[in-house]
Scaffold this motif. Structure first.
Motif, PDB file in Angstrom:
ATOM      1  N   LYS B  99      -6.512 -33.137  55.600  1.00 30.56           N
ATOM      2  CA  LYS B  99      -6.888 -31.871  54.956  1.00 30.56           C
ATOM      3  C   LYS B  99      -8.002 -31.193  55.734  1.00 30.56           C
ATOM      4  N   ASN B 115      -0.135 -16.206  52.828  1.00 27.24           N
ATOM      5  CA  ASN B 115       0.952 -15.919  51.899  1.00 27.24           C
ATOM      6  C   ASN B 115       1.817 -14.756  52.358  1.00 27.24           C
ATOM      7  N   ILE B 146       3.250 -26.633  57.270  1.00 32.08           N
ATOM      8  CA  ILE B 146       2.528 -27.832  56.861  1.00 32.08           C
ATOM      9  C   ILE B 146       2.622 -28.011  55.354  1.00 32.08           C
ATOM     10  N   SER B 147       2.700 -29.278  54.941  1.00 34.76           N
ATOM     11  CA  SER B 147       2.831 -29.556  53.512  1.00 34.76           C
ATOM     12  C   SER B 147       1.618 -29.058  52.746  1.00 34.76           C
ATOM     13  N   ALA B 148       1.906 -28.545  51.555  1.00 42.16           N
ATOM     14  CA  ALA B 148       0.834 -28.040  50.701  1.00 42.16           C
ATOM     15  C   ALA B 148      -0.119 -29.149  50.290  1.00 42.16           C
ATOM     16  N   LYS B 149       0.341 -30.382  50.465  1.00 43.36           N
ATOM     17  CA  LYS B 149      -0.512 -31.539  50.222  1.00 43.36           C
ATOM     18  C   LYS B 149      -1.776 -31.433  51.067  1.00 43.36           C
ATOM     19  N   ALA B 152      -2.962 -25.725  51.352  1.00 47.34           N
ATOM     20  CA  ALA B 152      -2.309 -24.745  50.505  1.00 47.34           C
ATOM     21  C   ALA B 152      -3.221 -23.541  50.386  1.00 47.34           C
ATOM     22  N   ASN B 153      -3.808 -23.163  51.519  1.00 45.80           N
ATOM     23  CA  ASN B 153      -4.661 -21.977  51.573  1.00 45.80           C
ATOM     24  C   ASN B 153      -5.962 -22.145  50.799  1.00 45.80           C
ATOM     25  N   GLU B 154      -6.326 -23.377  50.485  1.00 49.53           N
ATOM     26  CA  GLU B 154      -7.565 -23.566  49.746  1.00 49.53           C
ATOM     27  C   GLU B 154      -8.716 -23.780  50.710  1.00 49.53           C
ATOM     28  N   ARG B 155      -9.895 -23.873  50.154  1.00 48.14           N
ATOM     29  CA  ARG B 155     -11.078 -24.128  50.965  1.00 48.14           C
ATOM     30  C   ARG B 155     -11.818 -25.314  50.368  1.00 48.14           C
TER      31      ARG B 155
END
Lengths: 254, 736
Positions: B99, B115, B146-149, B152-155
């Protein structure tokens, strides 16, 4: 190898009522489990509860409010002219207006997985040839069936993420999120909020429970409730065992 | 096999650029080998960070073929090459480490929309390009979103378990990337400072004193030590930094320039290893330029914090506390640095808040700090403990028994008559709290017949001179204030001389501001000499029935009252210990907890804590950090006087001829010209020009403009603004 009945349906204007809302009949964004299970039981004419798992996903276009006439009465309430609008043989009925929320242009994809797999064929047949028009929500909320199939479902691992297609939202069982089988995509603006979505505690099925005595029974429904997250941007995680049907639709069975 | 470019000017392929990063990676890994970081994760981030550039739309842009509207930012496309499964097998990465790598790669520029509708499509298109892309450092087996695992565009936010780990990886990736792009080394090893200090000691034939030894014996601790002026704080700080990466922060640019000069000329004797970092770095470097110096590279290294020792203002490094987008490189650098903070008492409540939070983060991420200060308000210690910062304090205050000051308190407003009477061919320094007051006193002195007859030189120094004049004045005051100079005269000044200026006068007349500032002001008089005469050398005017100028505006009124109270019993000689005792008595949390000052510090700390990571941009933070209340202007009289010169400078700056051959000279020249222009400007607080229209503006380049302020200016007195417009008069023009 398990099978499920997959129903694709549409509804024009519909209210899936939140049990505790009265002056404004609020609606859930998708039908709760109890509503769907009730629909199946009524179509098939089942007299007692058949154990089943359900998965509900779909979308709607917008929400509008509509007025309806609301009648209010209580058994053995005598008519009082200042209080009631209608006199029914000496009993009083209040008549007024209230508002109901309606979802527009609803599209649903529902999987039904009966515990007793022998029911599959029967349920499918009943949906294709119902005794009465099929409704979901209020009785007047007609259902337009687009497809009914019996499909195979199984847990599969994928090489790559499985994104829920055509921007569907779903009720996701909490444990699917906790085990990271399901991941919720996010926008950059989601300042550090780890779990997006709305948590609902939905009714699934009930048992009648006697809260009174043997002599004077008082039966109430004791609901079996399920915690789910309602969310968009649903992604099935790569390398995890995810329940899907034969067309790779994720099944959120609970 | 195609050429895929990473940069167009000069042309450089993705492979070459990545190799440059890896070369720098090896440098940082060997120089700071005991840094607590997952080196593999950093290396992998480097290898993957720019692979997204192979996409056709980026290549079209860089080859100047076509700009595509729907180009996906390369930092996001690079993610598609990260093969989590393989990396886990090869390096035993955990999910969180993948991550971190993914986020570092995705955010190494703050660009793009993950997105975007065509993202998946663009990932598919990469497969076609990858066939022609060969790189010996990696084999591309698979390209997919890439897998959202893992992303997922988070920080990663401050409350995450791996926040600090992420900051290090992402921050260092940025540093390596900048260094590779700028063609400089990411870190220059510090293998000289201990030797330089030893040599310096031998040459000057002295031994380290108690303070310096204490610092030497606690190299791995965070330290707060009180030491009076003249105890060799600079050397102590340098000893503690030793052969490590270090930052030396001071509150004033003038002081920084002085220390920089000292360290470069007397101790290290090598300019290229020491950086000087404040808002005028470039012009300072140009000033000291010798033939053959590569200023641009030197400046670049300084800006990128690559030098082993950097002397800088607080705002240059501590602005990371706002955790703006891309703050990680600063904090990551501080994780293996030692920071010395000098003159802590000079900081206003807001800067103090930044400082305390900054120290909290430095301590948490593994960096070290040392605070060396002449006076230490107890309140700062308490605030730091409250934040849970680890530190030790000096064994004792490091002071000597030299009695330097004899104090006379006058219960009246500052009075030029006494100054005239006591002048007697001394070097006299007068310090007022506000510019206005200083100008008043200056006028009174200048118009005094007695002084005119004696031909006494009277000068004025405050912040409202244009830069050119201020520089000259600072030079002049330093000249007279030099302990070996025989010049005599009177200097009237404001707080600008309070700290760090190495000047030494015979007599001081000052308004009371607060005790801390007062003792700092004493330090400008009998700086290192013993006062062995009778009588007094410091006269303090406490305002008597009235308040001193500037109280309520620049000075907290409660602290002023406490200070006035403390002065009541003072008369005659005062030792260093006395000073510390008085400060110890006043600046306790107990005493200050109801003052505006303390509330401001707390409110500031809380406020910064509530800002979520990545909310602000660097630009917004710079604005907040610099005094946004300030506006840079050119006084009208100056503009009219020097119109030709100024207009010509602006023409030169705006003339954007620029070809690749002499790009370097061009930039150097342009910056030079901008600084020359700035010599005519002065910074004014916004509220002072409330209601004055700034209609005339000079446009400089695309984004800069300097308003011309209609005010009086003289080289002697600086800017004088007519009394403010009464706000009520203005009311009519603002209502229907």
């Amino acid at each position: 190898m398990k099978k499920a009945i997959r129903i694709k349906l549409e509804q024009e204007l519909v209210n899936y009522k939140v049990p505790t809302s009265f002056q404004l009949k609020e609606t859930y964004p998708l039908p709760p489990y109890s509503t769907v299970i009730g629909m199946v039981h009524s179509i098939c004419g089942y007299e007692e509860y058949k154990e089943m798992q359900v998965s509900i996903q779909g979308k709607y276009h917008s929400k509008v409010n509509d007025l309806f006439t609301r009648y209010e009465f209580k058994p053995e309430m005598k008519f009082e002219s200042g209080r009631h609008q209608l006199n029914a043989n000496g009993f009083g009925i209040g008549r007024g207006i209230a508002t109901t929320e309606l979802l527009t242009e609803v599209e649903l994809l529902i999987h039904i997985i009966p515990e007793d797999q022998n029911l599959i064929e029967e349920i499918e047949k009943c949906i294709k040839n119902p005794l009465e028009f099929i409704s979901l929500g209020r009785r007047e909320d007609l259902v337009i069936i687009k497809e009914v199939n019996s499909v195979e479902i199984r847990e599969e691992e994928f090489e790559k993420d499985l994104e829920l297609s055509n921007d569907y939202l779903a009720y996701i069982p909490l444990e699917m999120i906790e085990s990271e089988k399901i991941i919720l995509g996010s926008e950059t603006s989601s300042y550090g909020i780890e779990n997006r979505g709305t948590m609902y505690n939905l009714n699934k099925n009930y048992e009648l429970k006697n809260f009174g005595t043997k002599k004077q029974p008082k039966y109430f429904r004791k609901w079996n409730k399920k915690k789910v997250i309602y969310s968009s941007r649903i992604i099935g995680s790569e390398g995890e065992k995810i329940l899907v049907d034969e067309d790779r639709n994720i099944v959120f069975a609970i | 096999m195609n050429n895929y470019l990473a940069k167009s000017n000069p042309r450089e392929t993705i492979q070459e650029h990545t190799d440059n990063l890896l070369r720098n990676f090896e440098i940082i890994k060997s120089v700071y080998s005991d840094l607590d970081i997952n080196w593999n994760a950093l290396k992998i981030s480097c290898i993957y960070h720019d692979l997204g550039k192979i996409n056709r739309k980026f290549q079209d842009k860089i080859e100047k073929i076509k700009k595509h509207k729907d180009e996906i930012a390369h930092n996001l496309l690079s993610l598609a090459f990260i093969n989590a499964k393989e990396l886990k097998e090869e390096y035993n990465f955990t999910n969180n480490e993948i991550k971190i790598i993914s986020q570092a790669v995705a955010r190494h520029h703050e660009r793009g929309d993950y997105n975007a509708e065509n993202y998946n499509e663009e990932v598919e298109l990469l497969k076609k390009e990858a066939v022609n892309f060969k790189y010996d450092k990696l084999e591309i087996k698979k390209i997919k979103k890439i897998s959202a695992k893992y992303f997922a565009n988070e920080r990663t936010y401050g409350d995450s378990d791996y926040f600090l780990e992420y900051v290090k990886i992402k921050g260092l990736l940025n540093r390596l990337d900048y260094a590779a792009s700028g063609g400089i080394d990411v870190e220059v090893k510090n293998d000289f400072l201990n030797d330089s200090l030893d040599k310096f000691k031998k040459e000057n034939n002295f031994n380290w004193n108690d303070l310096q030894n204490f610092m030497k014996n606690n190299l791995d601790k965070n330290i707060i030590a009180v030491a009076q002026t003249g105890m060799g704080k600079t050397e102590a700080g340098l000893l503690w930094i030793g052969n490590n990466k270090g930052f030396f922060t001071l509150p004033l640019k003038t002081a920084i320039n002085e220390i920089y000069k000292r360290v470069v000329n007397e101790i290290v004797k090598n300019k290229e290893r020491i950086g000087l970092l404040h808002s005028d770095t470039y012009s300072k470097y140009l000033e000291n330029k010798n033939n053959g110096d590569n200023i641009e590279e030197y400046y670049n290294k300084t800006k990128q914090l690559s030098l082993p020792l950097t002397i800088c203002t607080l705002d240059q490094i501590f602005d990371f506390v706002f955790r703006y987008r891309d703050f990680e490189s600063k904090l990551a650098t501080l994780s293996y640095s030692k920071v010395v903070i000098d003159e802590i008492q000079m900081y206003s409540p807001d800067l103090l808040a930044y400082l305390i939070l900054g120290l909290y983060y430095i301590d948490k991420i593994g960096g070290k700090f040392a605070i060396l200060t002449a006076t230490l308000p107890q309140i700062i210690i308490d605030l730091m403990k409250k934040e849970g910062i680890n530190f030790i304090t000096g064994e004792k205050p490091y002071i000597n028994s030299l009695i330097r000051h004899s104090i006379k308190v006058r219960n009246s407003e500052i009075d030029s008559r006494e100054i005239i009477e006591k002048y007697n061919k001394n070097k006299v320094l007068v310090i007022c709290n506000t510019v206005r007051k200083a100008q008043e006193i200056f006028e009174e002195l200048s118009n005094n017949k007695e002084l005119i007859d004696k031909k006494v030189k009277i000068n004025l120094l405050h912040s409202k001179f244009i830069k050119r004049d201020r520089k000259n004045k600072e030079k002049n005051i330093m000249r007279m204030g030099d302990k070996n100079s025989n010049e005599i005269g009177i200097w009237v000044a404001t707080q600008v001389v309070e700290a760090s200026l190495d000047i030494d006068f015979d007599l001081l007349f000052t308004e009371l501001s607060d005790i801390n500032g007062l003792f700092q002001r004493f330090g400008r008089c009998y700086r290192k000499r013993a006062f062995d005469k009778n009588g007094y050398n410091c006269y303090v005017f406490d305002g008597g029935e009235n308040k001193c100028s500037g109280v309520n505006y620049v000075i907290d009124k409660d602290i002023f009252e406490f200070s006035k109270e403390a002065l009541k019993n003072l008369d005659g000689k005062i030792t260093e210990q006395d000073k510390l005792d008085i400060i110890g008595e006043i600046y306790t949390t107990e005493k200050l907890k109801n003052t505006e000052y303390y509330k401001k510090v707390l409110a500031n700390i809380d406020y910064i804590k509530t800002i979520p990571e990545y909310e602000l941009s660097k630009k917004e933070v710079r604005k907040r950090f610099r005094d946004i209340e300030n506006i840079t202007i050119i006084p009208k009289t100056i503009y009219e006087e020097r119109k030709d010169a100024i207009d010509e400078l602006i023409l030169d700056i705006n003339r954007a001829i620029y070809n690749n051959e002499n790009r370097k000279e061009f930039t150097e020249n342009r910056i030079k010209k901008i600084y020359e222009l700035k010599d005519y400007t002065v910074d004014i607080r916004r509220n002072e020009i409330y209601g004055i229209q700034l209609n005339e503006k000079l446009k400089i380049g695309k984004y800069m403009e300097i308003p011309i302020l209609d005010c009086k200016y003289s080289e002697k007195e600086g800017v004088t603004i007519e009394k403010k417009v009464d706000r009520n008069i203005d009311f009519d023009s603002r209502s229907f």
